[in-house]
Design a protein around this motif. Structure first.
Motif, PDB file in Angstrom:
ATOM      1  N   PHE A 102       0.908  -1.485  -0.099  1.00  0.00           N
ATOM      2  CA  PHE A 102       0.204   0.035  -0.025  1.00  0.00           C
ATOM      3  C   PHE A 102       0.865   1.118   0.023  1.00  0.00           C
ATOM      4  O   PHE A 102       1.845   1.340   0.956  1.00  0.00           O
ATOM      5  CB  PHE A 102      -1.151  -0.037   1.161  1.00  0.00           C
TER       6      PHE A 102
ATOM      7  N   VAL B  34      -8.269   0.129  -7.935  1.00  0.00           N
ATOM      8  CA  VAL B  34      -7.194  -0.796  -7.473  1.00  0.00           C
ATOM      9  C   VAL B  34      -7.246  -2.187  -8.191  1.00  0.00           C
ATOM     10  O   VAL B  34      -8.223  -2.266  -8.856  1.00  0.00           O
ATOM     11  CB  VAL B  34      -7.478  -1.186  -5.969  1.00  0.00           C
TER      12      VAL B  34
ATOM     13  N   ARG C  76      -6.525  -8.206   4.704  1.00  0.00           N
ATOM     14  CA  ARG C  76      -5.696  -7.097   5.044  1.00  0.00           C
ATOM     15  C   ARG C  76      -6.340  -5.745   4.919  1.00  0.00           C
ATOM     16  O   ARG C  76      -7.127  -5.434   3.882  1.00  0.00           O
ATOM     17  CB  ARG C  76      -4.539  -7.299   4.120  1.00  0.00           C
TER      18      ARG C  76
ATOM     19  N   PHE D 149      -5.409  -1.671   5.025  1.00  0.00           N
ATOM     20  CA  PHE D 149      -4.358  -0.399   5.423  1.00  0.00           C
ATOM     21  C   PHE D 149      -5.419   0.666   5.808  1.00  0.00           C
ATOM     22  O   PHE D 149      -6.187   1.121   4.936  1.00  0.00           O
ATOM     23  CB  PHE D 149      -3.581  -0.340   4.313  1.00  0.00           C
TER      24      PHE D 149
ATOM     25  N   ASN E 249     -10.489 -13.298  10.288  1.00  0.00           N
ATOM     26  CA  ASN E 249      -8.969 -12.946  10.400  1.00  0.00           C
ATOM     27  C   ASN E 249      -8.583 -11.640   9.733  1.00  0.00           C
ATOM     28  O   ASN E 249      -8.365 -11.517   8.505  1.00  0.00           O
ATOM     29  CB  ASN E 249      -7.954 -14.253   9.711  1.00  0.00           C
TER      30      ASN E 249
ATOM     31  N   ILE F 142      -5.994  -8.515   9.420  1.00  0.00           N
ATOM     32  CA  ILE F 142      -4.700  -7.829   9.589  1.00  0.00           C
ATOM     33  C   ILE F 142      -4.560  -6.407   9.295  1.00  0.00           C
ATOM     34  O   ILE F 142      -5.006  -5.937   8.147  1.00  0.00           O
ATOM     35  CB  ILE F 142      -3.543  -8.586   8.959  1.00  0.00           C
TER      36      ILE F 142
ATOM     37  N   SER G 177      -8.088   1.290   2.813  1.00  0.00           N
ATOM     38  CA  SER G 177      -8.048   0.107   2.004  1.00  0.00           C
ATOM     39  C   SER G 177      -8.181  -1.166   2.350  1.00  0.00           C
ATOM     40  O   SER G 177      -7.234  -1.652   3.082  1.00  0.00           O
ATOM     41  CB  SER G 177      -6.536   0.356   1.219  1.00  0.00           C
TER      42      SER G 177
ATOM     43  N   MET H 235      -8.191  -5.414   1.590  1.00  0.00           N
ATOM     44  CA  MET H 235      -7.856  -6.347   0.437  1.00  0.00           C
ATOM     45  C   MET H 235      -8.709  -7.617   1.170  1.00  0.00           C
ATOM     46  O   MET H 235      -8.128  -8.177   2.279  1.00  0.00           O
ATOM     47  CB  MET H 235      -6.375  -6.576   0.517  1.00  0.00           C
TER      48      MET H 235
ATOM     49  N   GLU I 208      -9.538 -11.584   0.984  1.00  0.00           N
ATOM     50  CA  GLU I 208      -9.521 -12.902   0.142  1.00  0.00           C
ATOM     51  C   GLU I 208     -10.984 -13.516   0.015  1.00  0.00           C
ATOM     52  O   GLU I 208     -11.654 -13.580   1.117  1.00  0.00           O
ATOM     53  CB  GLU I 208      -8.566 -13.974   0.951  1.00  0.00           C
TER      54      GLU I 208
ATOM     55  N   ILE J  87     -13.434  -4.008  -6.694  1.00  0.00           N
ATOM     56  CA  ILE J  87     -12.760  -4.827  -7.713  1.00  0.00           C
ATOM     57  C   ILE J  87     -12.406  -6.088  -7.375  1.00  0.00           C
ATOM     58  O   ILE J  87     -12.113  -6.241  -6.043  1.00  0.00           O
ATOM     59  CB  ILE J  87     -11.580  -4.175  -8.391  1.00  0.00           C
TER      60      ILE J  87
ATOM     61  N   LYS K 162      -9.937  -9.614  -8.231  1.00  0.00           N
ATOM     62  CA  LYS K 162      -9.020  -9.701  -8.911  1.00  0.00           C
ATOM     63  C   LYS K 162      -8.201 -10.939  -8.023  1.00  0.00           C
ATOM     64  O   LYS K 162      -7.842 -10.948  -7.441  1.00  0.00           O
ATOM     65  CB  LYS K 162      -7.907  -8.605  -9.278  1.00  0.00           C
ATOM     66  N   ASP K 163      -8.030 -12.080  -9.128  1.00  0.00           N
ATOM     67  CA  ASP K 163      -7.445 -13.231  -8.590  1.00  0.00           C
ATOM     68  C   ASP K 163      -8.019 -13.716  -7.243  1.00  0.00           C
ATOM     69  O   ASP K 163      -7.197 -13.882  -6.375  1.00  0.00           O
ATOM     70  CB  ASP K 163      -5.972 -13.233  -8.487  1.00  0.00           C
TER      71      ASP K 163
ATOM     72  N   GLU L 264      -9.408 -11.968  -4.890  1.00  0.00           N
ATOM     73  CA  GLU L 264      -9.305 -10.955  -3.770  1.00  0.00           C
ATOM     74  C   GLU L 264      -9.981  -9.683  -4.200  1.00  0.00           C
ATOM     75  O   GLU L 264      -9.988  -9.255  -5.270  1.00  0.00           O
ATOM     76  CB  GLU L 264      -7.722 -10.912  -3.658  1.00  0.00           C
TER      77      GLU L 264
ATOM     78  N   TYR M 298     -11.151  -5.801  -3.548  1.00  0.00           N
ATOM     79  CA  TYR M 298     -10.367  -4.646  -2.987  1.00  0.00           C
ATOM     80  C   TYR M 298     -11.499  -3.562  -2.875  1.00  0.00           C
ATOM     81  O   TYR M 298     -12.608  -3.419  -3.592  1.00  0.00           O
ATOM     82  CB  TYR M 298      -9.508  -4.273  -4.185  1.00  0.00           C
ATOM     83  N   LEU M 299     -11.212  -2.649  -2.003  1.00  0.00           N
ATOM     84  CA  LEU M 299     -12.130  -1.313  -2.115  1.00  0.00           C
ATOM     85  C   LEU M 299     -11.590  -0.360  -1.004  1.00  0.00           C
ATOM     86  O   LEU M 299     -10.730  -0.494  -0.212  1.00  0.00           O
ATOM     87  CB  LEU M 299     -13.502  -1.829  -1.572  1.00  0.00           C
ATOM     88  N   PHE M 300     -11.780   0.830  -1.401  1.00  0.00           N
ATOM     89  CA  PHE M 300     -11.456   1.836  -0.523  1.00  0.00           C
ATOM     90  C   PHE M 300     -12.921   2.740   0.136  1.00  0.00           C
ATOM     91  O   PHE M 300     -13.743   2.595  -0.680  1.00  0.00           O
ATOM     92  CB  PHE M 300     -10.985   3.325  -1.228  1.00  0.00           C
TER      93      PHE M 300
END
Lengths: 339, 339
Positions: A167, A193, B165, B167, B209, B211, B226, B228, B230, B290, B292-293, B295, B297-299
């Motif tokens: 990040f 992203v 995950r 951030f 879980n 992090i 942010s 992430m 899975e 989004i 991808k693979d 996983e 993502y978002l904000f």
């Protein structure tokens, strides 16, 4: 040994740093620098005795009107150079390649604002100096990609790593950009992203799976990266610390010495007497290096204006095969820059 | 139906918002608010006809010296209240619990600055309203944990998710904090990753879980997360978008309508006529959602001053069993706050 003649096309944020770094080496010299407008940097070129060329007749005329010493049009500079370092704003390097460098059969180094396709290779000295030897067009990657590639290159060549998530908290403007913002906002950038930084790392480390996202924030000093790296072996935090402490162009800093934010890193560069408070190294907070549940974490600070400067110097040596040993080139560069 | 009598202990950034929110409900009223010093907020309590109590004789005297109307010591307020919402600075709530609320057998709602152990439960209305019914001590979680728990609670109850995950880019100061910094730095905070936010989410969603790591940056408006995540099933970005668009206390915003940073989110709150430009909702950028693979993502933007306000109202209802249906409580709260 005669020195190779380096032209710097674009004497701005990167170009003026590359010019100074070139002038500190014993195997190369600044043949001249180009500029569009007669601003304070054009005068600095005069003061430092870097021959100043205009990119157009209007540029040359504007220098003369401001009593700046000029050698005329940049075309003659490029004709006489052994190599050009293109430090123009993003995307202009690709145009210069087609319009100027290829017709003149001139080797060129480009910056990370260009697409990867501008270069025959993308370049990080620690990773792919040898495979870049003799290439005509070499792209030094961006500050963020440089910072990611140095750390991940060291980790991936010593440990078995899996997916990496990074990040990026980016400075919104350089110190000189008095008109850029934001003053008071956090900007997802890019809003879609993952960001382009991950794929760009693959131009250096194609085997890695690196996923990045990024925001811009109201600060000028440095970028900050948060790295999350899946580990496939039993690597510990201590293993990573001791590897990074030995890694070239990486500094590991301890919060107990007062390094708690990007501000203290820059204060440290000023205390070191670094020109323009430049930091050529990845600045990694030792306290942040932690392994938990087979995943490594760390924070690193990346000085956007200066981290690519040593890479440009090594790229010149690789392109011209001035030195065929990567370590010897980096030794010379680092000694000259007091890294 | 007679209204339950709510005491607000600490009429500051959170307390003044909770007081206004309580006064907008039809089943509760502000019995009084407490304050230490006679600042502009003490005068606001007078103006809004919230009975003002001092936490000490010195406080009461200082109010009188400034011609503020006061009802005397907060002890009498707590004696008469059906419940107290503790909005004091972090860690003071735990002291108040032992010194004041337990001796007086007074039910209490605490804020996220307290350790989880202060409460019989940690609380997010959408996740655990029912299991919080009748509890004597309920801890509303912090703004960041609230934001994470709402989004992850919705995703985990509709899809099969793995490691998450997150951030966190945190605003360094609230708009009122004119003396806090930084002006020009990025501060890893905490410097030791992972941060405490992940474990705090587990007080709400113990099976996840999560992090987290975090930095502070020079802005006052909002935090930005942010995420992430899975995915263990075939969930698509469209699945996530349509779930979040239906999720209570979450807004999904489109960049094509001009939402490109935290700044426009706050401008939108001002245009909505929201009191103090408060945003009670998770503000999620649609463009950033989004997959991808496997996983996601978002904000998301999180307004640190206000996002916990509706949770405090629902926590009052849960503690006093004013409403045994979570949806009905949230319906009342959201209607009163124009969410």
């Amino acid at each position: 040994m005669s020195k190779v003649k380096v032209a710097i096309n674009g004497y701005g944020t990167i170009g003026k740093r590359v010019a100074d770094a070139v002038s500190l080496q014993d195997d190369m010299e600044v043949l001249g620098v180009t500029k569009t407008r007669p601003n304070f940097e054009a005068r600095l070129a005069n003061d430092r005795n870097y021959p100043l060329y205009g990119i157009s007749k209007e540029s040359v005329k504007s220098f003369e009107e401001e009593d700046l010493k000029t050698e005329g049009l940049s075309d003659s500079l490029l004709e006489a150079a052994d190599i050009v370092v293109d430090c123009t704003p993003g995307k202009i390097g690709a145009k210069n390649k087609e319009a100027l460098y290829i017709p003149k059969k001139l080797k060129a180094i480009y910056q990370g604002g260009e697409k990867a396709s501008v270069g025959d290779t993308s370049f990080i000295a620690q990773v792919n100096y040898i495979s870049s030897l003799g290439k005509d067009h070499i792209r030094v990657v961006s500050c963020n990609t440089t910072g990611l590639s140095r750390t991940l290159g060291a980790l991936s060549s010593n440990f078995t790593i899996g997916n990496t998530r990074a990040f990026l908290v980016r400075r919104s403007a350089d110190p000189r950009d008095s008109s850029k913002g934001p003053i008071n906002a956090i900007i997802p950038d890019p809003l879609n992203v993952p960001s382009h930084h991950g794929p760009d790392v693959k131009t250096i480390l194609p085997e890695l799976n690196v996923i990045t996202s990024a925001v811009k924030v109201p600060t000028t000093l440095m970028h900050l990266h948060s790295l999350m790296i899946e580990l496939k072996d039993g690597t510990s935090g201590e293993d990573i610390k001791s590897l990074l402490e030995k890694t070239r162009r990486v500094k590991v800093l301890h919060s107990k010495e007062g390094f708690r934010s990007t501000a203290e890193l820059i204060e440290y560069a000023r205390d070191l007497g670094r020109s323009r408070y430049d930091l050529y190294e990845n600045m990694i907070w030792e306290d942040s290096i932690i392994v938990k549940d087979s995943e490594a974490y760390l924070f690193q600070g990346i000085a956007q204006e200066s981290i690519v400067v040593p890479e440009n110097i090594d790229a010149i040596r690789a392109a011209l095969e001035l030195e065929t040993d990567a370590e010897k080139s980096m030794d010379k560069t680092d000694k000259a820059l007091s890294i």
